[in-house]
Design a protein around this motif. Structure first.
Motif, PDB file in Angstrom:
ATOM      1  N   TRP A  73       0.851  -1.183   0.000  1.00 30.74           N
ATOM      2  CA  TRP A  73       0.000   0.000   0.000  1.00 30.74           C
ATOM      3  C   TRP A  73       0.888   1.234   0.000  1.00 30.74           C
ATOM      4  N   VAL A  74       0.604   2.191  -0.864  1.00 27.83           N
ATOM      5  CA  VAL A  74       1.364   3.439  -0.915  1.00 27.83           C
ATOM      6  C   VAL A  74       0.382   4.613  -0.930  1.00 27.83           C
ATOM      7  N   PRO A  75       0.801   5.784  -0.463  1.00 31.56           N
ATOM      8  CA  PRO A  75      -0.085   6.955  -0.534  1.00 31.56           C
ATOM      9  C   PRO A  75      -0.302   7.361  -1.979  1.00 31.56           C
ATOM     10  N   THR A  76      -1.422   8.011  -2.245  1.00 29.70           N
ATOM     11  CA  THR A  76      -1.730   8.410  -3.615  1.00 29.70           C
ATOM     12  C   THR A  76      -2.556   9.684  -3.592  1.00 29.70           C
ATOM     13  N   THR A  77      -2.900  10.167  -4.771  1.00 25.19           N
ATOM     14  CA  THR A  77      -3.833  11.279  -4.882  1.00 25.19           C
ATOM     15  C   THR A  77      -5.015  10.836  -5.729  1.00 25.19           C
ATOM     16  N   TYR A  78      -6.138  11.485  -5.523  1.00 23.57           N
ATOM     17  CA  TYR A  78      -7.347  11.088  -6.228  1.00 23.57           C
ATOM     18  C   TYR A  78      -8.144  12.340  -6.598  1.00 23.57           C
ATOM     19  N   VAL A  79      -8.688  12.325  -7.824  1.00 17.57           N
ATOM     20  CA  VAL A  79      -9.512  13.433  -8.290  1.00 17.57           C
ATOM     21  C   VAL A  79     -10.980  13.019  -8.188  1.00 17.57           C
ATOM     22  N   VAL A  80     -11.753  13.784  -7.435  1.00 20.11           N
ATOM     23  CA  VAL A  80     -13.149  13.454  -7.146  1.00 20.11           C
ATOM     24  C   VAL A  80     -13.996  13.511  -8.422  1.00 20.11           C
ATOM     25  N   VAL A  81     -14.848  12.481  -8.587  1.00 18.09           N
ATOM     26  CA  VAL A  81     -15.788  12.434  -9.708  1.00 18.09           C
ATOM     27  C   VAL A  81     -17.213  12.380  -9.158  1.00 18.09           C
ATOM     28  N   SER A  82     -18.171  12.494 -10.050  1.00 19.46           N
ATOM     29  CA  SER A  82     -19.581  12.489  -9.652  1.00 19.46           C
ATOM     30  C   SER A  82     -19.937  11.214  -8.892  1.00 19.46           C
ATOM     31  N   GLY A  83     -20.645  11.371  -7.795  1.00 21.20           N
ATOM     32  CA  GLY A  83     -21.087  10.216  -7.003  1.00 21.20           C
ATOM     33  C   GLY A  83     -20.142   9.824  -5.895  1.00 21.20           C
ATOM     34  N   ASP A  84     -18.965  10.434  -5.853  1.00 15.95           N
ATOM     35  CA  ASP A  84     -17.992  10.092  -4.814  1.00 15.95           C
ATOM     36  C   ASP A  84     -18.423  10.615  -3.445  1.00 15.95           C
ATOM     37  N   THR A  85     -18.033   9.864  -2.421  1.00 17.03           N
ATOM     38  CA  THR A  85     -18.110  10.326  -1.041  1.00 17.03           C
ATOM     39  C   THR A  85     -16.789   9.962  -0.378  1.00 17.03           C
ATOM     40  N   LEU A  86     -16.491  10.598   0.715  1.00 19.45           N
ATOM     41  CA  LEU A  86     -15.259  10.253   1.433  1.00 19.45           C
ATOM     42  C   LEU A  86     -15.273   8.794   1.865  1.00 19.45           C
TER      43      LEU A  86
END
Length: 330
Positions: A73-86
């Motif tokens: 497991w490594v840290p990453t970044t993510y770009v929020v899209v429609s329908g996402d929740t935390l």
């Protein structure tokens, strides 16, 4: 025929475990890194802007050793899209809502399309070489790891002492360190004897590193190619009555190990301490009369400590759990 069916189940499970959580849930960015030849923790930590210590605690690494094909497991970044929740994002990326909010300075659960989020990884509960996990955490740990020895046998033991009255609900590491001290100082072994330890509340501790064969009184023949499980408790009849949580963990863990190493549950792959003579170090199975044997893993362990009890009460549960695990991941 039975061997073939278990091998098929093992193959299916290994294929499924190679699907990252993000892909399985529809997310297209994986934060599972496949270790490549020449990789070191320092190189990987530098690439993902993290630390060696964080990588070790996140992945339950007991040393700096990495093997090709291992998953981290490594840290990453993510770009929020429609329908996402935390909650959805944290589940897909081995994180938590609280960790994501802290890493991104979020005051609420509100996120918006196009928002770029740092995704830190959950950390496992570790002290020194010991990794304390839930059943599900152990499943990920086991299938992400690679090992540099051939494992053909799963040993089942009970501790006898410490027993249930020694477990206070939080003193996992104290108990493990106490066993380690006894094994090293009194028994003159190199480390704690067992690779795995289960607790009355169902928690699992990776103890002796998997790449080290276990040590113990039943000798090198039983320990060769083996994984040793010590189940906290005295399971001789009239003493500790195994909790539902620990019972479920023992079955689940044994099923996972059987799938991981391609083992069909039998007296040749899942063995009881009671079946080995302490003096000759030979396997005597149920022919213990006249030999020096212990009752371990207990006369009340899943119906008893005989081969008949294992075949009647324990192995069938392990086989069913193997099938359930495979079916749940398809």
């Amino acid at each position: 025929m039975k061997k073939i069916s278990v091998l098929i189940l093992s193959f299916i499970l290994l294929v499924i475990m190679n699907i990252s959580p993000s892909k399985a849930s529809g997310y297209n960015h994986s934060n599972l890194y496949d270790v490549k030849p020449g990789d070191t923790l320092w190189k990987i930590a530098s690439k993902y802007h993290t630390s060696i210590e964080d990588l070790k605690v996140t992945n339950g690494l007991q040393s700096d050793l990495l093997l090709t094909g291992q998953k981290l497991w490594v840290p990453t970044t993510y770009v929020v899209v429609s329908g996402d929740t935390l909650w959805k994002i944290s589940n897909a990326y081995n994180s938590s809502v609280q960790l994501i909010k802290a890493a991104n300075g979020l005051k609420s659960d509100y996120i918006y399309i196009g928002q770029r989020l740092k995704i830190p990884q959950r950390k496992l509960n570790m002290q020194g070489q010991y990794v304390l996990m839930t059943r599900e955490e152990f499943k990920d740990w086991l299938f992400h790891h690679k090992f540099n020895r051939d494992i053909r046998l799963i040993q089942q033991h009970h501790t006898w002492q410490p027993a249930y009255n020694d477990f206070k609900g939080t003193n996992y590491f104290t108990m493990l360190k106490g066993m380690e001290n006894f094994h090293v100082q009194e028994m003159k072994w190199k480390n704690i004897a067992q690779n795995l330890t289960t607790f009355p509340d169902g928690k699992i501790a990776v103890s002796r590193p998997f790449n080290m064969e276990p040590e113990g009184s039943i000798g090198p023949k039983a320990n060769a190619g083996a994984i040793m499980i010590e189940n906290i408790g005295n399971f001789d009849i009239g003493h500790d009555v195994m909790t539902k949580e620990q019972k479920e963990t023992i079955v689940y863990m044994t099923a996972l190990l059987s799938l991981k190493f391609g083992l069909t549950p039998s007296i040749d792959t899942i063995t009881y301490h009671h079946w080995w003579d302490l003096n000759t170090k030979e396997r005597v199975l149920d022919n213990s009369k006249g030999y020096s044997v212990k009752t371990c893993p207990g006369t009340g362990f899943f119906g008893g400590n005989s081969t008949t009890a294992a075949k009647t009460y324990f192995y069938p549960q392990v086989k069913r759990k193997m099938q359930e695990i495979t079916a749940s991941l398809q």
